[in-house]
Design a protein around this motif. Structure first.
Motif, short mmCIF file in Angstrom:
data_model
loop_
_atom_site.label_atom_id
_atom_site.label_comp_id
_atom_site.label_asym_id
_atom_site.label_seq_id
_atom_site.Cartn_x
_atom_site.Cartn_y
_atom_site.Cartn_z
N ASN A 261 30.70 2.56 8.36
CA ASN A 261 30.81 3.96 7.90
C ASN A 261 29.79 4.30 6.81
OD1 ASN A 261 33.08 4.38 9.64
ND2 ASN A 261 34.36 3.32 8.11
N ILE A 262 28.54 3.95 7.08
CA ILE A 262 27.48 4.31 6.13
C ILE A 262 27.32 5.82 6.13
CG2 ILE A 262 25.02 4.06 5.61
CD1 ILE A 262 25.08 1.40 7.02
N PRO A 263 27.26 6.45 4.97
CA PRO A 263 27.09 7.91 4.94
C PRO A 263 25.79 8.32 5.64
CG PRO A 263 26.98 6.97 2.72
CD PRO A 263 27.35 5.86 3.63
N GLN A 264 25.87 9.40 6.39
CA GLN A 264 24.72 9.90 7.13
C GLN A 264 24.10 11.04 6.34
OE1 GLN A 264 23.84 8.45 10.22
NE2 GLN A 264 25.40 6.97 9.61
N PRO A 265 23.15 10.74 5.46
CA PRO A 265 22.61 11.79 4.59
C PRO A 265 21.74 12.77 5.36
CG PRO A 265 21.40 9.75 4.28
CD PRO A 265 22.53 9.43 5.21
N ARG A 266 21.91 14.06 5.06
CA ARG A 266 20.99 15.09 5.55
C ARG A 266 19.93 15.26 4.48
NH1 ARG A 266 21.21 17.00 10.90
NH2 ARG A 266 23.33 16.66 11.62
N ARG A 267 18.78 14.70 4.71
CA ARG A 267 17.76 14.61 3.66
C ARG A 267 16.79 15.78 3.76
NH1 ARG A 267 17.83 10.31 6.76
NH2 ARG A 267 15.76 10.80 7.56
N LYS B 184 9.82 17.13 3.94
CA LYS B 184 10.39 16.03 4.71
C LYS B 184 11.89 16.33 4.90
CE LYS B 184 9.15 11.90 3.51
NZ LYS B 184 8.35 11.34 4.62
N TYR B 185 12.32 16.37 6.16
CA TYR B 185 13.71 16.70 6.44
C TYR B 185 14.30 15.68 7.40
CZ TYR B 185 17.87 19.20 8.00
OH TYR B 185 19.17 19.53 8.29
N GLY B 186 15.43 15.11 7.00
CA GLY B 186 16.11 14.14 7.86
C GLY B 186 17.00 14.84 8.85
N ARG C 49 16.07 4.33 7.50
CA ARG C 49 16.36 4.89 8.80
C ARG C 49 17.27 3.92 9.54
NH1 ARG C 49 14.48 7.81 5.88
NH2 ARG C 49 12.52 8.99 5.98
N PHE C 50 18.37 4.43 10.07
CA PHE C 50 19.32 3.56 10.74
C PHE C 50 20.12 4.38 11.73
CE2 PHE C 50 20.68 4.85 6.52
CZ PHE C 50 21.88 5.50 6.76
N SER C 51 20.88 3.70 12.56
CA SER C 51 21.61 4.37 13.64
C SER C 51 22.85 5.08 13.08
CB SER C 51 22.03 3.35 14.70
OG SER C 51 23.10 2.57 14.24
N THR C 52 23.54 5.78 13.95
CA THR C 52 24.76 6.49 13.57
C THR C 52 26.02 5.71 13.94
OG1 THR C 52 24.72 7.67 15.69
CG2 THR C 52 23.64 8.74 13.81
#
Length: 792
Positions: free
Chosen positions: A140-146, A184-186, A92-95
């Motif tokens: 620019n870490i990818p923001q995965p939709r989990r 579980k949904y991100g 878990r990390f910021s955007t």
């Protein structure tokens, strides 16, 4: 991990998250960079993985958190190597387009009992994530939709020898199947939604058997995975050290899915009572919203009905538990790189009480509060505190029962600061706590305070045994943490504490002195003694007048051997005695055996004996008992014995395939003698039936009842009550084969076994009780559970 002696590297197999007593490599990541939260990934030299979610700047956290990640290890001529792959989707990390994370690496060399850390800190410093180094240059870490889906299917068979073969509901052999889903949904890279539908907890370890003779509810640990994971989010009073002393437990997840509150009974017929309330669904939202940590949980439990067959053969149902909704909200904000923080938490419980059988239940309950912490002077000093309030609503019988409960006893006849209101339909209260002290360095010290008002009540959604309580304590300790001529570490500690109720009555005052440490040969020890200077108990008569809380002292000691050995053990013992001759003694050994890298055996045994000179039995109203406010409060001498053992065996064939056995045999007995009544309030003086004055005491063996009379031919009415002597025996066991056949997907084969028996003969010997246990009726449950993890 370079090692001069690769052949001595310890790598033992075990279940995931188990303490395998092995060489270990760990990486801890503070991806929120809040200096409070750490995602911990560890692997031992045999490839067994451990993962924890540690919050509130603590080094140990929630081991039920099971992210999907991979690790491989290899031992070679230079030591051993670990390769770890952690997907961004499990963190878990910021955007933010540019980020800095906290990070630390550590290695445990088991044979040396040595820990090596990349970012070093003195062992006298408090904290964990706040002491990490920094990982910079993340862009620019990818923001995965989990989206993770975990469906399950389960089949079970139950065989109960105690069942009535004529019962239409359970003739001793029943079975069933079920299906459910965890999701579980991100929602974003730092906010996750968890949901469970028709959850199954069949593979969870059984609760231990207990013999509870007090007026208070037994506390059981939460073991159900959905509620254990992320439980730190719903802990009130985070504090600078992970807690605030005296902070109330506003959320106790075992309330969700509890046993029905109105079990049905049908004389001459048959009843099938549900053992627990079904959880229709539960959702949990957790993570970060800006600078705020957020946790939201909501669960719905079904309205339960018992199936009934009357004596004439007609069948029907009867409500035993209403539809319920449980909600929890936790919001927290940290400042100054995690050195200051404030949090808010609220809980709610609502019940649909349409059925008339639910009269006397509370319709709603609310609790909430604010907590804070602040560390200063280089994190050497800290102050923590909480303030919370509660409100319950219900009909008059429900609120009257709450006023008369063991937590507060509004009906006490010799107090004037609370009033029992039989017409009330709500009750409110508050609680507060404050903790201040030096938390780092060789010397630590502090003062603790908390107060729970008489009307404070959180037991619909939380857990508390007592209200109407004020506590204050002072503590100091001295630590020597560098190895010397005799000790690897050594500590001395002392505590002075006292308490009152809100009427100003001092309930206790005590002094504790303790010593502990570890010798150079890695044997550990601690010992302590506690002197209680007595006070006045407002609970001993269970709603009656005050009674003396006798002066007493106790001493305890613990010793453990070097746990690095294949065979290690420990032992503990205690002794207590009060001024009137009451006493208690107990203790027992524990043994751990690791014959090879795949087998871990652990056995612990505890035995205790005690003699209470004034143990509560019952009470009766009697207008002739003027000295004790129109009531007679019966006590006795009680001699208790208990033999309890816990057996654990783990056999691991691979890091993902293991067999685990848990078994707990328990033998307990209680012999009540010399029945008597409290003679005068505020004392430990009694009138013994059949001995003092004209009183009489007769045991009617055919009815198994006692009849006592405080004045023989006098005007006082005789009192009858059942023989309270008891002898209880129990065996509970749980055998689980667990196979993680692919990452996140598991197959369980489970066998639960239980048997128990009891009688009113407290003179039966322990050996006879143990052999009788083998003849008791048993219940066996067999279960197969299969789940399959999907990620999208």
């Amino acid at each position: 991990m370079f090692d001069r002696d690769p052949g001595a590297i310890a790598g033992r197999l075990g279940r995931r998250d188990a303490d395998t007593s092995s060489d270990l490599f760990r990486v801890a990541i503070d991806s929120y960079h809040d200096h409070r939260t750490a995602f911990i990934f560890a692997v031992n030299a045999a490839g067994v993985r451990t993962d924890e979610l540690a919050a509130n700047d603590n080094a140990h956290g929630d081991t039920s958190w099971d992210p999907i990640w991979r690790a491989e290890v290899r031992i070679d001529s230079l030591g051993w190597v670990a390769e770890i792959r952690i997907p961004f989707s499990q963190l878990r990390f910021s955007t933010d387009p540019e980020q800095t994370w906290g990070i630390n690496f550590s290695r445990e060399i088991f044979r040396k009992s040595e820990t090596v850390r990349w970012t070093w800190a003195r062992n006298t410093e408090q904290g964990y994530a706040s002491l990490f180094g920094h990982l910079e240059g993340l862009e620019n870490i990818p923001q995965p939709r989990r989206l993770e889906v975990l469906p399950y299917a389960v089949a079970s068979a139950d065989f109960d020898q105690s069942a009535d073969p004529s019962s239409p509901f359970n003739d001793g052999s029943t079975g069933g199947t079920g299906m459910g889903l965890d999701l579980k949904y991100g929602l974003s890279s730092n906010l996750t939604l968890d949901a469970t539908f028709n959850p199954d907890f069949g593979q969870v370890e059984v609760d231990p058997a207990v013999v509870n003779l007090s007026a208070y509810e037994t506390y059981f640990e939460e073991r159900r995975p959905f509620f254990v994971e992320g439980a730190n989010l719903f802990q009130f009073g985070a504090g600078s050290g992970g807690f605030v002393f005296g902070a109330p437990n506003l959320f106790y997840s075992r309330r969700i899915g509890r046993a029905p509150s109105r079990p049905a009974d049908e004389p001459g017929g048959y009843v099938d009572n549900p053992t627990a309330s079904s959880i229709l669904g539960a959702t949990k939202l957790s993570g970060k919203v800006g600078a705020w940590s957020v946790g939201v949980l909501d669960a719905v439990t079904s309205a339960e009905k018992a199936r009934i067959q009357a004596a004439d053969g007609t069948q029907g149902t009867r409500p035993v538990e209403p539809l319920g909704n449980y909600g929890v909200l936790s919001v927290r904000r940290d400042f100054r790189d995690g050195a200051t923080g404030v949090g808010v938490m609220a809980t709610s419980v609502h019940r649909d009480l349409a059925a008339p059988l639910f009269e006397g239940l509370r319709s709603s309950a609310y609790a909430g509060g604010v907590d804070f912490f602040h560390r200063f002077a280089g994190n050497q000093w800290a102050v923590n505190g909480t303030f919370s309030g509660s409100r319950i609503d219900g009909d008059r019988s429900a609120i009257t029962a709450a006023q008369r409960s063991s937590a507060r006893y509004y009906q006490r006849p010799d107090q004037d600061y609370v009033t029992l209101d039989p017409d009330a339909t709500s009750m409110t209260g508050y609680a507060t706590s404050l903790q201040f002290g030096k938390v780092s360095g060789n010397w630590t010290l502090g003062t603790d305070f908390f107060a729970y008002s008489p009307g404070f009540e959180v037991n619909d959604g939380g857990y508390a045994t007592e209200a109407d309580e004020i506590f204050h304590g002072i503590r100091v300790s001295r630590r020597w943490l560098d190895p010397g001529d005799r000790f690897r570490r050594f500590n001395l500690s002392g505590t002075f504490a006292q308490g009152w109720n809100f009427g100003g009555t001092r309930t206790f005052r005590q002094l504790y002195l303790g010593v502990g440490g570890q010798l150079l040969n890695y044997w550990s020890f601690n010992a302590g003694t506690n002197l209680s200077m007595g006070g006045q108990s407002d609970a001993a008569t269970r709603g009656g007048p005050l009674m003396e809380n006798p002066r007493q002292w106790n001493a305890s000691a613990y010793l453990s051997s070097d746990r690095r050995k294949k065979v290690s053990g420990s032992g503990n013992a205690y002794y207590a005695r009060n001024r009137y001759g009451g006493w208690g003694v107990g203790g027992g050994p524990s043994l751990s055996i690791r014959p090879n890298s795949a087998v871990d055996l652990r056995l612990s045994v505890s035995y205790s004996e005690s003699l209470s000179k004034g143990f509560y039995v019952t009470q009766r109203s009697d207008p002739t008992a003027a000295e004790t406010y129109g009531g007679r409060y019966l006590f006795s001498e009680l001699f208790q014995r208990s033999l309890n053992s816990t057996i654990r065996a783990n056999v691991s064939l691979t890091p993902g395939l293991s067999v685990q056995l848990y078994a707990q045999p328990l033998l307990a007995s209680g012999d009540y003698e010399r029945f008597k009544e409290l003679a005068r309030p505020g004392t430990f003086e009694f009138l013994q039936y059949g001995v003092d004055g004209a009183s009489t005491s007769v045991f009617h063996e055919g009815e198994n009842r006692y009849a006592v009379d405080p004045d023989g031919p006098g005007p006082a009415a005789p009192i009858t009550f059942g023989n309270p002597d008891f002898s209880f025996r129990s065996l509970r066991s749980n055998l689980v084969l667990r196979w993680e056949y692919r990452p996140g997907s598991t197959l369980f084969l489970v066998w639960n076994h239980g048997r128990s028996g009891d009688s009113n003969d407290a003179t039966v010997g322990m050996w006879d009780e143990a052999t009788s246990l083998l003849d008791d009726t048993m219940r066996n449950t067999f279960m197969v559970k299969f789940n399959y993890w999907l990620s999208m």
